[in-house]
Design an enzyme around this catalytic site. Structure first.
Site, PDB file in Angstrom:
ATOM      1  CB  ILE A  23      -0.938  -0.017   1.229  1.00 33.02           C
ATOM      2  CG1 ILE A  23      -1.984  -1.139   1.077  1.00 33.02           C
ATOM      3  CG2 ILE A  23      -1.617   1.336   1.423  1.00 33.02           C
ATOM      4  CD1 ILE A  23      -2.814  -1.412   2.326  1.00 33.02           C
ATOM      5  CG  ASP A  66      13.295  -0.452  12.514  1.00 32.00           C
ATOM      6  OD1 ASP A  66      12.095  -0.227  12.746  1.00 32.00           O
ATOM      7  OD2 ASP A  66      13.885  -1.457  12.948  1.00 32.00           O
ATOM      8  CB  VAL A  67       8.685   3.187  11.758  1.00 34.14           C
ATOM      9  CG1 VAL A  67       8.623   3.840  10.396  1.00 34.14           C
ATOM     10  CG2 VAL A  67       8.095   1.782  11.750  1.00 34.14           C
ATOM     11  CG  ASN A  89       1.993   2.066   4.361  1.00 30.35           C
ATOM     12  OD1 ASN A  89       0.908   1.545   4.109  1.00 30.35           O
ATOM     13  ND2 ASN A  89       3.148   1.492   4.039  1.00 30.35           N
ATOM     14  CE1 TYR A 156      -2.075  -5.540  10.966  1.00 33.08           C
ATOM     15  CE2 TYR A 156      -4.464  -5.801  11.002  1.00 33.08           C
ATOM     16  CZ  TYR A 156      -3.318  -5.309  10.399  1.00 33.08           C
ATOM     17  OH  TYR A 156      -3.425  -4.570   9.239  1.00 33.08           O
ATOM     18  CE  LYS A 160      -2.641  -1.737  11.196  1.00 31.55           C
ATOM     19  NZ  LYS A 160      -1.881  -0.682  10.510  1.00 31.55           N
TER      20      LYS A 160
END
Ligand code: NDP
Length: 252
Positions: A23, A66-67, A89, A156, A160
């Site tokens: 994405i 690397d976030v 993202n 997960y 989110k």
């Protein structure tokens, strides 16, 4: 400015985390087409090299990030100033039943999907607040609103849901300071993240499709076009919105 003109991002600088694949790569394409300079941020050098080849000759630059490395995130935000558009993202998926998730796996998912969204928003948001101009678009998930099936991934889903609430919370805090914060909540999209099902597990794929009114998974450009809209002045009244794009999955 006309309606289509509001979608243009000429003269603006955008950064996309996890921008080398899936994405994120489509978001990079959309923002470039709208006239922005785009910085692709990703953690794998090999993926960055591939993205460089794909985007040859375009108004784009590349940085390894690397976030989850908060020190590097802060330094990067300082070095890239000014950034007008940040797309948070980067994300990872793991499928493990709740009773079996290890501490390591829990923290891995939270570090990438949740903590990094906050620390990147803070690091890049500070510059936006200073300039009283900016738009942050987070990639959440329909799994932040409902529990998808049949895969088991409480970490997960929880990450989110928290991304959606970070979106609303920062939107409220920064609304008066020129910074909008919104999120897109995709349904199942055909990317490497979903290859565990789409390429190999027909049973899971069929459950997904039969639970989706449109009867299909989405494509990356169908998310990127919403990201572009939210990033642009066409969405000037929108902040704190979570835009579902899920083929109708959540209406059933
Ligand atoms: P992909 O795995 O295809 O792409 C994610 C990108 O992020 C990859 O380039 C990946 O690199 C990169 N990345 C992963 N970890 C880090 C990190 N620590 N630092 C920097 N970059 C990183 O996933 P998608 O495109 O499918 O997912 C993008 C976002 O969309 C995620 O937040 C995901 O949760 C969300 N989403 C996806 C859905 C889907 O159905 N695909 C549905 C709903 C939401 P590498 O591959 O080298 O690790």
């Amino acid at each position: 400015m006309g309606y289509l003109g509001k979608l243009r991002l000429d003269g603006r600088r955008a950064a996309v985390t996890g921008g080398a694949g899936g994405i994120g790569a489509a978001c990079v394409d959309a923002l470039l087409e709208a006239g922005a300079h785009v910085v692709v941020l990703d953690h794998s050098l090999a993926a960055i090299e591939k993205a460089k080849e794909r985007l040859l000759g375009q108004d784009v630059s590349f940085e390894q990030l690397d976030v989850t490395d908060t020190v590097a995130v802060k330094a990067m935000a300082g070095r890239l100033r000014p950034i007008d558009v940040l797309v948070n993202n980067a994300g990872i998926g793991r499928q493990t039943p709740g009773e079996d998730i290890s501490e390591t796996e829990w923290h891995e998912v939270m570090d990438v999907n949740l903590n990094a969204v906050f620390w990147c928003s803070q690091a890049f948001g500070r510059g936006m607040i200073e300039r009283r101009r900016g738009s942050i678009v987070n990639i959440g998930s329909m799994s932040g609103e409902i529990v998808t099936r049949p895969q088991k991934n409480v970490h997960y889903n929880a990450s989110k849901a928290a991304v959606h609430h970070i979106t609303r919370s920062l939107a409220a805090e920064w609304a008066g300071r020129g910074v909008r914060v919104n999120a897109v909540a995709p349904g199942f999209i055909e990317t490497p993240m979903n290859s565990f099902a789409l390429r190999s597990d027909i049973e899971t794929t069929n459950i997904w499709l039969s639970n989706t009114p449109m009867g299909r998974v989405g494509q990356t450009d169908e998310i990127a076009s919403i990201v572009l809209f939210l990033a642009s002045d066409a969405a000037s009244l929108m902040t704190g919105s979570i835009v579902l794009a899920d083929g109708g999955y959540t209406v059933w």
